[in-house]
Design a protein around this motif. Structure first.
Motif, mmCIF file in Angstrom:
data_model
loop_
_atom_site.group_PDB
_atom_site.id
_atom_site.type_symbol
_atom_site.label_atom_id
_atom_site.label_comp_id
_atom_site.label_asym_id
_atom_site.label_seq_id
_atom_site.Cartn_x
_atom_site.Cartn_y
_atom_site.Cartn_z
ATOM 1 N N ASP A 55 6.630 42.696 42.564
ATOM 2 C CA ASP A 55 7.856 41.916 41.971
ATOM 3 C C ASP A 55 7.241 41.125 41.057
ATOM 4 O OD1 ASP A 55 9.907 40.339 41.474
ATOM 5 O OD2 ASP A 55 10.082 39.928 43.762
ATOM 6 N N LEU A 56 7.085 41.541 39.977
ATOM 7 C CA LEU A 56 6.368 41.007 38.488
ATOM 8 C C LEU A 56 7.508 40.680 37.655
ATOM 9 C CD1 LEU A 56 3.063 43.084 38.542
ATOM 10 C CD2 LEU A 56 3.360 40.690 39.418
ATOM 11 N N PRO A 57 7.323 39.765 36.986
ATOM 12 C CA PRO A 57 8.368 39.352 35.782
ATOM 13 C C PRO A 57 7.791 40.080 34.362
ATOM 14 C CG PRO A 57 6.573 37.617 35.735
ATOM 15 C CD PRO A 57 6.302 38.417 36.875
ATOM 16 N N ASP A 58 8.848 40.391 33.558
ATOM 17 C CA ASP A 58 8.822 41.046 32.324
ATOM 18 C C ASP A 58 7.828 40.322 31.255
ATOM 19 O OD1 ASP A 58 10.431 43.095 33.281
ATOM 20 O OD2 ASP A 58 12.298 42.247 32.383
ATOM 21 N N ASP A 59 7.974 39.039 31.361
ATOM 22 C CA ASP A 59 7.088 38.308 30.521
ATOM 23 C C ASP A 59 5.917 37.722 31.298
ATOM 24 O OD1 ASP A 59 6.033 36.245 29.135
ATOM 25 O OD2 ASP A 59 7.894 35.022 28.583
ATOM 26 N N PRO A 60 4.577 38.013 30.690
ATOM 27 C CA PRO A 60 3.363 37.604 31.357
ATOM 28 C C PRO A 60 3.305 36.212 31.567
ATOM 29 C CG PRO A 60 2.931 38.707 29.376
ATOM 30 C CD PRO A 60 4.338 38.729 29.738
ATOM 31 N N ALA A 61 3.879 35.420 30.540
ATOM 32 C CA ALA A 61 3.811 33.904 30.624
ATOM 33 C C ALA A 61 4.454 33.438 32.142
ATOM 34 C CB ALA A 61 4.324 33.409 29.536
ATOM 35 N N GLU A 62 5.204 34.427 32.535
ATOM 36 C CA GLU A 62 5.827 33.742 34.160
ATOM 37 C C GLU A 62 5.007 34.353 35.303
ATOM 38 O OE1 GLU A 62 10.016 35.006 33.626
ATOM 39 O OE2 GLU A 62 10.122 33.985 31.593
ATOM 40 N N LEU A 63 4.151 34.779 35.043
ATOM 41 C CA LEU A 63 3.091 35.574 36.150
ATOM 42 C C LEU A 63 3.060 34.372 37.068
ATOM 43 C CD1 LEU A 63 0.759 37.942 34.308
ATOM 44 C CD2 LEU A 63 2.445 38.546 36.117
ATOM 45 N N ALA A 64 2.262 33.241 36.818
ATOM 46 C CA ALA A 64 2.206 32.182 37.947
ATOM 47 C C ALA A 64 3.282 31.745 38.489
ATOM 48 C CB ALA A 64 1.481 31.140 37.047
ATOM 49 N N ALA A 65 4.653 31.560 37.825
ATOM 50 C CA ALA A 65 5.627 31.181 38.505
ATOM 51 C C ALA A 65 6.425 32.227 39.424
ATOM 52 C CB ALA A 65 6.557 30.791 37.307
ATOM 53 N N GLY A 66 5.932 33.467 39.133
ATOM 54 C CA GLY A 66 6.529 34.553 40.120
ATOM 55 C C GLY A 66 5.537 35.311 41.107
ATOM 56 N N ALA A 67 4.365 34.291 41.393
ATOM 57 C CA ALA A 67 3.463 34.667 42.183
ATOM 58 C C ALA A 67 3.948 34.628 43.647
ATOM 59 C CB ALA A 67 2.209 33.819 42.147
ATOM 60 N N ALA A 68 4.674 33.960 44.085
ATOM 61 C CA ALA A 68 5.334 33.999 45.622
ATOM 62 C C ALA A 68 6.080 35.095 45.900
ATOM 63 C CB ALA A 68 5.886 32.704 45.834
ATOM 64 N N ALA A 69 6.751 35.651 44.771
ATOM 65 C CA ALA A 69 7.652 36.514 44.929
ATOM 66 C C ALA A 69 6.894 37.876 45.096
ATOM 67 C CB ALA A 69 8.829 36.973 43.830
ATOM 68 N N ASN A 70 5.698 38.078 44.347
ATOM 69 C CA ASN A 70 4.837 39.335 44.351
ATOM 70 C C ASN A 70 4.033 39.221 45.776
ATOM 71 O OD1 ASN A 70 4.343 41.610 43.085
ATOM 72 N ND2 ASN A 70 2.261 41.005 42.576
ATOM 73 N N SER A 71 3.582 38.045 46.157
ATOM 74 C CA SER A 71 2.812 37.939 47.511
ATOM 75 C C SER A 71 3.946 38.234 48.728
ATOM 76 C CB SER A 71 2.438 36.411 47.738
ATOM 77 O OG SER A 71 1.599 36.230 46.780
#
Length: 195
Positions: A76-92
Motif C-alpha cells: 500500500d504505497l503512494p504513487d508519489d515517493p514524496a508521500e512515502l513517510a505519510a503512507g508508512a502506516a498503511a503499508n505496515s
C-alpha cells in the motif's frame, strides 16, 4: 499449478501474471479495484476483486479458487515517493494484518505454499517491527520470504535513475520470482549483484 496472486495489479504483479500464465499456471489475480478487473482478465488470469482486510470475503475467494500456492505481492504505497513517510502506516498494516489474513485464507484453502514479498534493505525503527512481524508470520506458516531490492525501471519510483543497493530491475525481479515457487521455506534475496 493453481496460483492465487494477491496484488495482481501492483508494480510487480502486472509483470508476474503474464509470466505465470505463459508457463502454464492457472492464476487468480486479486485486486481491490473493480476498475482493474479487466486488466487482470486481459493478462490471462481470473480476476478476484477483494479487500485483504475483509477476512470472510478473502477466505471465500481463496478457498473457492483452491490454489496450490498463495503469492502475496500486496503493498500500500503512494504513487508519489514524496508521500512515502505519510503512507508508512498503511503499508505496515498490509504487512501485518494483510499478511495474517492471507495466511488464514491460505490455511483454510489448504494451500501447500505461501510466498510473500518483503524488502532487502533496512527500515527505520518505527517501521521495522512490521517487516519483522510479516516475515516471521510467513516463515511460521512454512512459507518463503522474497526479499526484493529496491525496484527500478518502468512504473517504479526509479524509472530513470538507479537507487542505492540492494536494488533490482523490476522485470528481472518478476522473472526471478518464478524460480522460487517450489522453494523450501526460508528467506531469499532477489537483488542485483553489487559492483
Amino acid at each position: 499449478m493453481r496460483i492465487f496472486l494477491a496484488g495482481a495489479t501492483g508494480v510487480i504483479g502486472v509483470r508476474l501474471v503474464p509470466l505465470l500464465v505463459e508457463v502454464g499456471h492457472e492464476v487468480a489475480g486479486m485486486t481491490r479495484s473493480q476498475a482493474k478487473a479487466d486488466q487482470v482478465r486481459e493478462a490471462g488470469a481470473v480476476p478476484v476483486v477483494c479487500d485483504v482486510y475483509d477476512l470472510d470475503a478473502l477466505t471465500t475467494a481463496v478457498v473457492s479458487f483452491g490454489p496450490d500456492v498463495v503469492l502475496h505481492q500486496l503493498t500500500d504505497l503512494p504513487d508519489d515517493p514524496a508521500e512515502l513517510a505519510a503512507g508508512a502506516a498503511a503499508n505496515s498494516r498490509i504487512r501485518t494484518e494483510g499478511t495474517r489474513n492471507l495466511i488464514a485464507a491460505a490455511t483454510a484453502a489448504e494451500a501447500g505454499k505461501f510466498l510473500a514479498q518483503s524488502i532487502a534493505w533496512e527500515q527505520p525503527p518505527e517501521r521495522s517491527a512490521a517487516v519483522t512481524e510479516h516475515e516471521s508470520a510467513v516463515l511460521d506458516f512454512g512459507g518463503v520470504v522474497l526479499k526484493y531490492g529496491q525496484f527500478y525501471g518502468p512504473g517504479t519510483y526509479y524509472e530513470n535513475t538507479l537507487p542505492d543497493h540492494p536494488r533490482v530491475q523490476v522485470d528481472d525481479a518478476a522473472a526471478q520470482t518464478l524460480k522460487y515457487l517450489d522453494a523450501p521455506s526460508g528467506v531469499v534475496v532477489i537483488a542485483d549483484p553489487t559492483e
